[in-house]
Design an enzyme around this catalytic site. Structure first.
Site, PDB file in Angstrom:
ATOM      1  N   ASP A  73      47.641  79.923  36.656  1.00 37.72           N
ATOM      2  CA  ASP A  73      46.249  79.779  36.205  1.00 37.72           C
ATOM      3  C   ASP A  73      45.762  78.330  36.255  1.00 37.72           C
ATOM      4  OD1 ASP A  73      46.435  82.456  35.652  1.00 37.72           O
ATOM      5  OD2 ASP A  73      45.762  82.302  33.571  1.00 37.72           O
ATOM      6  N   ASP A  74      44.428  78.213  36.135  1.00 33.67           N
ATOM      7  CA  ASP A  74      43.725  76.947  35.884  1.00 33.67           C
ATOM      8  C   ASP A  74      43.700  75.985  37.063  1.00 33.67           C
ATOM      9  OD1 ASP A  74      43.502  78.081  33.417  1.00 33.67           O
ATOM     10  OD2 ASP A  74      44.669  76.572  32.342  1.00 33.67           O
ATOM     11  N   HIS A  93      39.185  83.214  37.739  1.00 35.79           N
ATOM     12  CA  HIS A  93      39.516  82.823  36.365  1.00 35.79           C
ATOM     13  C   HIS A  93      38.279  82.288  35.637  1.00 35.79           C
ATOM     14  CE1 HIS A  93      42.401  82.229  33.241  1.00 35.79           C
ATOM     15  NE2 HIS A  93      42.458  80.899  33.297  1.00 35.79           N
ATOM     16  N   HIS A 119      36.161  78.254  32.323  1.00 37.00           N
ATOM     17  CA  HIS A 119      37.328  78.431  31.456  1.00 37.00           C
ATOM     18  C   HIS A 119      36.915  78.494  29.976  1.00 37.00           C
ATOM     19  CE1 HIS A 119      41.461  78.027  29.897  1.00 37.00           C
ATOM     20  NE2 HIS A 119      41.823  78.446  31.101  1.00 37.00           N
ATOM     21  N   HIS A 167      51.256  78.051  34.962  1.00 41.22           N
ATOM     22  CA  HIS A 167      50.138  77.180  35.295  1.00 41.22           C
ATOM     23  C   HIS A 167      50.559  76.131  36.316  1.00 41.22           C
ATOM     24  CE1 HIS A 167      48.868  78.913  31.444  1.00 41.22           C
ATOM     25  NE2 HIS A 167      47.620  78.575  31.757  1.00 41.22           N
TER      26      HIS A 167
END
Length: 324
Positions: A139-140, A191, A195, A290
């Site tokens: 993620d991210d 995503h 965020h 991540h």
């Protein structure tokens, strides 16, 4: 006088007879000192000369030293480098116009073998399909090429695919990093743009957060994501609704690596990450990680340990886009 005439006549007659006899001996014979050889004689002589010349050439070739063959060439009439020469033109085997990237499979050829259950685990559609599989996710991103490339190197080493859930604002800042992930075979996931916790936002805002990512990913790599993960795992009903409207499979995770809780100054981060995963491990695990330096460092050891336990890594493209 008459006697003289008779004698003369007799002499003349004798001379004539003698001349006739001489001509008769040579009848049927023609002598020609300038006559040319016949065609048969010429052909015979020519054949003999050719045979002698051929024998001379064979002898010369037999005694001549062998010719050097240039490096890289073949004297067997075969091909080199997958190509053949025809009339001076090299023809390479294969269709250069439709070549797939190395190690890549056409998505249309990947069967849908799995689906996601309500616990966000990966489950086989039919009995007999391997159930001891793991879904890898990050993620991210996208953040830095210095992290993306080693992550992809490790995935390639283990013949594993992963979903990279990206944020729109990061893609806008560094579209080249999204291109890097895509070009190296990473599966792009949505995503949200900023965020944020979508469950606290209006339908209009959530729609914008999700659909703007769909648009920018399409602009950059030519494809829209098929998977959506809400930031913080908090999409709420509104997040699920908008995801479904865009044909996205909504998911959180079933195994958290807790890499996001670690700090640069913490000791033994890679060991802790691996332990966090293996302590929760089960068939169909949907592992959350991540783009972080310690995750990059731990990944090879982690995947090696998972393989040693008999697990394999599911290709996200083999997962149905509807939970059941």
């Amino acid at each position: 006088m008459k006697k003289v005439v008779k004698a003369t006549s007799a002499l003349l007659l004798t001379a004539i007879l003698l001349a006739s006899c001489s001509n008769g001996d040579n009848s049927g014979k023609t002598v020609n000192n300038n006559a040319q050889p016949t065609a048969a004689a010429t052909e015979t002589a020519s054949s003999s000369a050719t045979a002698l010349a051929a024998q001379g050439n064979d002898a010369a070739e037999a005694s001549a030293p062998p010719q050097a063959t240039p490096a890289g060439s073949s004297n067997t009439g075969g091909t080199a480098g997958g190509s053949t020469a025809t009339d001076g033109q090299a023809t390479t085997s294969g269709d250069a116009g439709t070549a797939q990237p190395s190690g890549e499979t056409n998505p249309a050829e990947i069967p849908l073998l799995y689906h996601m259950n309500k616990n966000y685990d990966i489950v086989p559609n039919e009995e007999g399909t391997n159930k001891k599989v793991i879904l890898l996710t990050f993620d991210d991103g996208p953040k830095e090429a210095e992290m993306i490339n080693p992550l992809m190197d490790t995935l390639d080493k283990h013949k594993a695919k992963a979903i990279f859930f990206v944020n729109g604002y990061r893609v806008k800042e560094h579209p080249e990093l999204l291109e890097l992930i895509h070009s190296r075979g990473g599966i792009i996931g949505n995503h949200s743009w900023d965020h944020i916790k979508l469950k606290d936002e209006s339908y209009t805002e959530v729609k914008k957060q999700i659909e703007d990512v769909q648009k920018i990913v399409k602009e950059v790599v030519g494809e829209t994501p098929n998977f959506f993960r809400p930031p913080h795992g908090a999409g709420g009903d509104v997040g699920k609704k908008v995801a479904a409207e865009n044909g996205l499979l909504y998911m959180t995770w079933s195994v958290g690596s807790l890499d996001w809780e670690m700090k640069e100054k913490d000791a033994n981060k890679t060991e802790k990450l691996i332990t966090n995963v293996t302590d929760q491990l089960h068939s169909g695990s949907n592992i959350l990680m991540h783009e972080l330096p310690w995750t990059v460092e731990a990944l090879d050891t982690l995947l090696t340990k998972l393989e040693a336990k008999g697990y394999s890594f599911v290709d996200p493209r083999s997962i149905e886009l509807k939970m059941r």
